[in-house]
Write a protein that holds these residues in place. Sequence first.
Motif, PDB file in Angstrom:
ATOM      1  N   ILE A  79      87.830  85.914  53.917  1.00  0.00           N
ATOM      2  CA  ILE A  79      87.799  86.111  52.462  1.00  0.00           C
ATOM      3  C   ILE A  79      87.774  84.769  51.737  1.00  0.00           C
ATOM      4  N   ALA A  80      88.512  83.787  52.248  1.00  0.00           N
ATOM      5  CA  ALA A  80      88.528  82.467  51.613  1.00  0.00           C
ATOM      6  C   ALA A  80      87.189  81.759  51.713  1.00  0.00           C
ATOM      7  N   SER A  81      86.348  82.147  52.680  1.00  0.00           N
ATOM      8  CA  SER A  81      85.040  81.500  52.838  1.00  0.00           C
ATOM      9  C   SER A  81      84.014  81.983  51.815  1.00  0.00           C
ATOM     10  N   VAL A  82      84.331  83.031  51.065  1.00  0.00           N
ATOM     11  CA  VAL A  82      83.399  83.526  50.042  1.00  0.00           C
ATOM     12  C   VAL A  82      83.327  82.512  48.902  1.00  0.00           C
ATOM     13  N   PRO A  83      82.149  82.032  48.521  1.00  0.00           N
ATOM     14  CA  PRO A  83      82.044  81.046  47.432  1.00  0.00           C
ATOM     15  C   PRO A  83      82.574  81.601  46.110  1.00  0.00           C
TER      16      PRO A  83
END
Length: 305
Positions: A184-188
Amino acid sequence: MATQDTFEGKNTSSLSDESAFQKGSARVTYRRFKNKSAHALFLGATLIGVVILAILLYDIFQRGLPYLNSDFIQNFASRRPSQAGIQAALWGSIWVIAVTAPLTFVIGVASAIYLEEYSQKGFLYRFIQLSIGNLAGVPSIVFGMLGLTIFVRQLALGRSVLAGALTMTLLILPIVIVSAREAIASVPNALRHASLAMGATRWQTIRQVVLPYSLPGILTGTILALSRAIGETAPLIMVGAVTYVAFNPTSLMDEFTVLPIQIYNWMGQPKEEFQYLAAAGIIVLLAILLSMNAIAIYLRNKFQR
């Protein structure tokens, strides 16, 4: 005299340039040697693991393949090696994973969404993050003791499939939360801002933008965690999974056994034939693990497209 001084100056300059070139060449040669040495070291370390794995697989397949047949899959456990099989253990593993998978996925993804999208980055957030990291490194036997205390005794679930599945859920839940949070944190953030700018609510943004983008990483982490759960033995022994079952589970409250426990039981038998049966059971367990990993790769590639 002036011509001689000029000639000597040129000689001195050329000598210094030649010396600098030699030093640079020696430095480059030394760096290349270090690079090749590091490459050889890392390649050797990798080959050690591969060679050991190949030896183990060769030994297991050599011992277990002659015993791997339809009777071995369909028969129940027996004291006679010629009549022993893994039907009860195989179905017990399927039951446990079938209950563990949805519980782990729902709770793990919901926790990751809260931590990454809703919670304030304060003391409580750091405390929860630290606790989840510590739980991911706790030995599995500790989760078995926790499951024995809470699910078997306090909740009176007994030696049931449900107690075993809940214990395995506790075991792999921190791993699923960590992997889901990273996905989820990798979503821009630009995608989130664009969705909010179009008038979507935060939940609509999470449901229609964040989750589809992060779903490959979430599914991969979840299935790999389930692959660990299906090979665990210690927590299920603690919650009372029996070693001899002559029936398939038909409900969540039935007694059960799983493949790792059945393999462990055969390895402790004095007759040599049981060692070969254990090798055949390991082959079946490896096939299930490889199938789950293949599903993880397929889902990741599908949702990435």
